[in-house]
Enzyme design. Sequence first.
Site, short mmCIF file in Angstrom:
data_model
loop_
_atom_site.label_atom_id
_atom_site.label_comp_id
_atom_site.label_asym_id
_atom_site.label_seq_id
_atom_site.Cartn_x
_atom_site.Cartn_y
_atom_site.Cartn_z
N GLU A 62 5.19 -13.60 4.75
CA GLU A 62 5.36 -12.57 3.72
C GLU A 62 5.80 -11.24 4.36
OE1 GLU A 62 1.89 -10.99 1.52
OE2 GLU A 62 2.80 -11.92 -0.22
N GLU A 86 2.01 -18.30 -3.81
CA GLU A 86 3.36 -17.97 -4.27
C GLU A 86 3.84 -19.16 -5.09
OE1 GLU A 86 5.06 -15.14 -3.12
OE2 GLU A 86 3.52 -14.52 -1.69
N CYS A 123 -3.34 -11.27 0.72
CA CYS A 123 -2.53 -10.51 -0.25
C CYS A 123 -3.21 -10.65 -1.61
CB CYS A 123 -1.13 -11.10 -0.28
SG CYS A 123 -0.17 -10.74 -1.76
N HIS A 172 7.99 -1.44 -2.97
CA HIS A 172 7.17 -2.51 -2.39
C HIS A 172 7.12 -2.41 -0.87
CE1 HIS A 172 4.59 -5.75 -3.48
NE2 HIS A 172 5.04 -6.47 -2.48
N CYS A 176 -1.28 -2.65 2.83
CA CYS A 176 -1.94 -3.96 2.82
C CYS A 176 -1.86 -4.65 4.17
CB CYS A 176 -1.38 -4.85 1.72
SG CYS A 176 0.30 -5.43 1.99
N THR A 196 4.79 -13.97 -6.10
CA THR A 196 3.42 -13.75 -5.64
C THR A 196 2.42 -13.78 -6.80
OG1 THR A 196 4.29 -12.42 -3.84
CG2 THR A 196 1.96 -12.11 -4.37
N TYR A 222 3.54 -2.12 1.79
CA TYR A 222 3.21 -2.97 2.93
C TYR A 222 2.50 -2.19 4.04
CZ TYR A 222 5.55 -7.30 1.62
OH TYR A 222 5.89 -8.49 1.02
N CYS A 253 0.31 -5.97 -6.76
CA CYS A 253 1.17 -4.80 -6.55
C CYS A 253 2.61 -5.02 -7.00
CB CYS A 253 1.17 -4.40 -5.08
SG CYS A 253 -0.34 -4.80 -4.22
#
Length: 512
Positions: free
Chosen positions: A457, A269, A113, A304, A311, A204, A308, A117
């Site tokens: 995640e 995180e 990650c 968000h 990514c 994050t 996903y 974003c």
Amino acid sequence: MKIRFKLTSQTRFMLRTGEQYVEGIRERRHAKIYVMGKRVTDVTTNLFLKPSVLAFKATFDAAFQEDTRDLARAFSPFINEEVNRFVHIHQGPQDLVAKVKLLRRLSHKTGTCFQRCVGWDALNTLYIVTGKMAERGDGVYRERFLKYLEHVQRRDLALAGAMTDVKGVRTLRPSEQPNPDAYVRVVEERGDGIVVSGAKANITGIAAVDEVVVLPTRAMTEQDAAYAVSFAVPLDTPGVVVVVGRQINDARRMEGGDIDGVPYMAHHEGLIIFNNVFVPWDRVFLYKDWRWTGPLVEIFASFHRQGYGGCKSGLGDVIIGAAYELARAIGVDNKPNVADKLAEMVFLNESMYSAGLAASWEGSKLLKEGGWWVNPMYANVTKHLVARFPYEISKLAHDIAGGIVGTAPSEFDLKNEEIKNLLEKYLQGVPEIPAEERLRLVRLLENVSVSVGFLIESVHGAGSPAAQKIMFNRLYDYEKAGEIAKALSRVKVTVKWPKAPEPRRPSESEKL
Ligand code: SF4
């Protein structure tokens, strides 16, 4: 030679290189960041955080690399200049699609990650919410936000988005908590700004950003008005404390090897604590007006969840590629059972991506002047697939690669002259692929397929699976579906067919 940049109001550079980003956070020495019990003054050289800084850096480098340059740049009508897409406000479905494609590609380059974003989605959310407020006659937040957007775009800042409060007793509302700081709240209102207290969890990339944008985590009621707050502060603001969380295999980064210790990149995180932090009014984008918190959360979450699809499918490609190469290394890549498993992985992976693209192409405008948002149904479908499929993809990859994923010797064994020859002999499958190559692929597969970024995640980021099911029930029009069934079964003879074929109800934000 180091290039140093002094940011002033006249600053004109809109696109920073990765090096310029790294240099910027290297100089931010007084941010209070803790890792494994120790204060970290330079996150760019700290062995624990460096891989995470490199993943962030990739989002800046993308604007200069041949294959990503077009995807990673966009024209901003707010400053009339080209900006990095990670600080861009979407101007149409094509921008939403470009986001998903860029995220897929960046996963290929980072294997993790890349963390930038969340702040980007926070910007787009606040653009829409403050725009809606302005359309209703309250333009003050809009004005502040547009100034802040210009500040971010001109400096190409790395932002974190901080939404999830620590939440204390889960059954109680923010104003009912025994610890009043269980949700971030305003503790003092002053002539020049507000003072906030509380903490946000699971943030994050928090230690590697220039600034953090804070959003409320849930729909608030009138009693929770002090908790209905959104603002942005630089990470080195007095009173801000960051405590970075641990992840599986993280100590390998300190071992000094170049195979076992995730030599590519990693993400982190952390917990961010606001210990009576002063925020000037021009950095406050929502305060007390609790009625906007519901739409704000809905808009952000859908943004968000759409991302996903990009990514996580990109990480899926890394895992599929590693599984395929490991099958080749032992000569089974053409076996029907392996081909079947690979095909299943491709299906799962492309399903996540397709849903993210559908959420983008089916996006719509929430403001008169723009404010492009994703299709919330398909964004939630995307995230729900992501909460399931990465686990299946990982399982299939482990199945193909064999038990070696959990039992391979250390790279230091392979480098030990006493046993090197023996290990090379017994780790090798087909003669063309050396043992070290196999070990490298095993480590890549291990580090990506059981990572927080691909598994945990995927379940909890952008809202846990239950949150998507709530949205499905809100958005799906069961009455319309019932009408369809009644018409076909001849229970009802006359049906007024709606224009849209999807039985869908408008979301809270679409109704505004
Ligand atoms: Fe970006 Fe994906 Fe990481 Fe979220 S989980 S910050 S969308 S890379």
